[in-house]
Design a protein around this motif. Structure first.
Motif, mmCIF file in Angstrom:
data_model
loop_
_atom_site.group_PDB
_atom_site.id
_atom_site.type_symbol
_atom_site.label_atom_id
_atom_site.label_comp_id
_atom_site.label_asym_id
_atom_site.label_seq_id
_atom_site.Cartn_x
_atom_site.Cartn_y
_atom_site.Cartn_z
ATOM 1 N N VAL A 1 -1.829 1.880 -109.108
ATOM 2 C CA VAL A 1 -1.141 1.122 -110.149
ATOM 3 C C VAL A 1 -2.107 0.182 -110.857
ATOM 4 O O VAL A 1 -2.824 -0.584 -110.210
ATOM 5 N N LEU A 2 -2.115 0.252 -112.175
ATOM 6 C CA LEU A 2 -2.854 -0.702 -112.992
ATOM 7 C C LEU A 2 -1.832 -1.709 -113.504
ATOM 8 O O LEU A 2 -0.980 -1.374 -114.318
ATOM 9 N N ALA A 3 -1.882 -2.936 -112.983
ATOM 10 C CA ALA A 3 -0.950 -3.994 -113.388
ATOM 11 C C ALA A 3 -1.639 -4.845 -114.444
ATOM 12 O O ALA A 3 -2.596 -5.552 -114.151
ATOM 13 N N MET A 4 -1.156 -4.763 -115.652
ATOM 14 C CA MET A 4 -1.750 -5.472 -116.792
ATOM 15 C C MET A 4 -0.897 -6.685 -117.118
ATOM 16 O O MET A 4 0.303 -6.556 -117.328
ATOM 17 N N THR A 5 -1.521 -7.878 -117.155
ATOM 18 C CA THR A 5 -0.754 -9.082 -117.427
ATOM 19 C C THR A 5 -1.569 -10.118 -118.180
ATOM 20 O O THR A 5 -2.792 -10.132 -118.098
ATOM 21 N N ASP A 6 -0.865 -10.966 -118.899
ATOM 22 C CA ASP A 6 -1.488 -12.146 -119.485
ATOM 23 C C ASP A 6 -0.849 -13.405 -118.894
ATOM 24 O O ASP A 6 -1.083 -14.499 -119.337
ATOM 25 N N ARG A 7 -0.047 -13.200 -117.864
ATOM 26 C CA ARG A 7 0.621 -14.316 -117.184
ATOM 27 C C ARG A 7 0.676 -14.060 -115.671
ATOM 28 O O ARG A 7 1.725 -13.731 -115.113
ATOM 29 N N PRO A 8 -0.452 -14.213 -114.978
ATOM 30 C CA PRO A 8 -0.500 -13.910 -113.538
ATOM 31 C C PRO A 8 0.331 -14.846 -112.676
ATOM 32 O O PRO A 8 0.576 -14.550 -111.514
ATOM 33 N N GLU A 9 0.778 -15.968 -113.240
ATOM 34 C CA GLU A 9 1.592 -16.898 -112.463
ATOM 35 C C GLU A 9 3.070 -16.498 -112.440
ATOM 36 O O GLU A 9 3.874 -17.120 -111.756
ATOM 37 N N CYS A 10 3.452 -15.458 -113.142
ATOM 38 C CA CYS A 10 4.836 -15.011 -113.236
ATOM 39 C C CYS A 10 5.360 -14.599 -111.857
ATOM 40 O O CYS A 10 4.795 -13.707 -111.216
ATOM 41 N N PRO A 11 6.455 -15.215 -111.364
ATOM 42 C CA PRO A 11 6.963 -14.892 -110.033
ATOM 43 C C PRO A 11 7.453 -13.450 -109.910
ATOM 44 O O PRO A 11 7.352 -12.845 -108.842
ATOM 45 N N ILE A 12 7.958 -12.889 -111.002
ATOM 46 C CA ILE A 12 8.425 -11.502 -110.939
ATOM 47 C C ILE A 12 7.241 -10.556 -110.778
ATOM 48 O O ILE A 12 7.276 -9.638 -109.955
ATOM 49 N N LEU A 13 6.167 -10.789 -111.528
ATOM 50 C CA LEU A 13 4.966 -9.970 -111.378
ATOM 51 C C LEU A 13 4.425 -10.076 -109.954
ATOM 52 O O LEU A 13 4.063 -9.071 -109.344
ATOM 53 N N ALA B 1 4.281 -1.379 -99.902
ATOM 54 C CA ALA B 1 4.755 0.002 -99.825
ATOM 55 C C ALA B 1 3.608 1.005 -99.731
ATOM 56 O O ALA B 1 3.838 2.202 -99.628
ATOM 57 N N GLY B 2 2.362 0.522 -99.789
ATOM 58 C CA GLY B 2 1.212 1.405 -99.638
ATOM 59 C C GLY B 2 0.528 1.778 -100.935
ATOM 60 O O GLY B 2 -0.384 2.606 -100.939
ATOM 61 N N CYS B 3 0.939 1.200 -102.042
ATOM 62 C CA CYS B 3 0.295 1.491 -103.323
ATOM 63 C C CYS B 3 -1.010 0.721 -103.448
ATOM 64 O O CYS B 3 -1.170 -0.352 -102.886
ATOM 65 N N LYS B 4 -1.925 1.269 -104.192
ATOM 66 C CA LYS B 4 -3.163 0.579 -104.551
ATOM 67 C C LYS B 4 -2.912 -0.092 -105.896
ATOM 68 O O LYS B 4 -2.556 0.583 -106.857
ATOM 69 N N VAL B 5 -3.056 -1.411 -105.941
ATOM 70 C CA VAL B 5 -2.729 -2.157 -107.158
ATOM 71 C C VAL B 5 -3.966 -2.892 -107.657
ATOM 72 O O VAL B 5 -4.580 -3.658 -106.914
ATOM 73 N N ALA B 6 -4.325 -2.643 -108.911
ATOM 74 C CA ALA B 6 -5.409 -3.378 -109.572
ATOM 75 C C ALA B 6 -4.769 -4.303 -110.592
ATOM 76 O O ALA B 6 -4.074 -3.850 -111.507
ATOM 77 N N LEU B 7 -4.958 -5.607 -110.428
ATOM 78 C CA LEU B 7 -4.386 -6.606 -111.316
ATOM 79 C C LEU B 7 -5.401 -6.975 -112.385
ATOM 80 O O LEU B 7 -6.456 -7.520 -112.084
ATOM 81 N N VAL B 8 -5.084 -6.648 -113.633
ATOM 82 C CA VAL B 8 -5.968 -6.932 -114.760
ATOM 83 C C VAL B 8 -5.360 -8.064 -115.572
ATOM 84 O O VAL B 8 -4.210 -7.984 -115.998
ATOM 85 N N THR B 9 -6.124 -9.122 -115.762
ATOM 86 C CA THR B 9 -5.631 -10.272 -116.531
ATOM 87 C C THR B 9 -6.386 -10.343 -117.846
ATOM 88 O O THR B 9 -7.563 -10.649 -117.882
#
Length: 188
Positions: free
Chosen positions: A40-52, A62-70
């Motif tokens: 998963v490529l998680a793209m955000t401009d608001r990393p403080e978002c509780p939902i994100l 759940a075992g996914c590989k997540v890359a957080l891009v800000t």
């Protein structure tokens, strides 16, 4: 020789050193479904978002590989979010995130969007659709699904103020059979 082995096992068991392999039990009212490996490529401009944060943590659990891009936000906040959720932090834009994701785990198959900035959102969507595999998925943490390019199987949105519900919905949207759900906004 077998007697010594069994005696040692019995002594270990009596001392509490025995570790039995636990099998997952089926509890009444609980369904367990296998989730294939997702990158998963998680793209955000608001990393403080509780939902994100809740969604990223649930996907990692759940075992996914997540890359957080800000994109366009303070890298320290993005790094802190990645550390709290167990995701991999990538400062910069979607292209750099895709490059690092491919180098570490292979081609990303899911784009998780949490951007208020329209330009960053459009750039991420364009970069992802150029490089994604057939059958990839897009999940937007917002009011409506993003446009779905040809090679993408599904594009859905999660619109809820409850982080727990959003996290559950995101994991659900990555299940194999949920590829039948397309163009919908999941609301609470």
């Amino acid at each position: 020789m077998a007697d010594n082995y069994l005696e040692k096992k019995m002594q270990d068991r009596e001392r509490g050193l025995h570790t039995a392999a636990s099998r997952p039990s089926s509890r009444r009212g609980v369904a367990s479904l296998p989730l294939p490996l997702r990158r998963v490529l998680a793209m955000t401009d608001r990393p403080e978002c509780p939902i994100l944060r809740a969604v990223a943590a649930a996907l990692v659990a759940a075992g996914c590989k997540v890359a957080l891009v800000t994109a366009g936000s303070d890298p320290r906040r993005g790094n802190e979010c990645a550390q709290r959720t167990g995701a991999r932090f990538v400062p910069g834009d979607a292209t750099r995130g895709l490059d690092e994701c491919e180098a570490a785990w292979g081609q990303a198959d899911t784009l998780l969007m949490a951007c208020n900035d329209g330009a960053a959102s459009d750039a991420a969507l364009t970069a992802f659709t150029r490089r994604c595999a057939e059958g990839s998925r897009i999940i937007n943490l917002g009011d409506s699904p993003l446009p779905k390019p040809d090679r993408v199987a599904t594009s859905n949105a999660i619109a809820t103020a409850d982080p727990s519900s959003a996290a559950t919905a995101a994991v659900y949207l990555l299940l194999p059979l949920s590829s039948l759900i397309d163009g919908h906004t999941l609301r609470q």
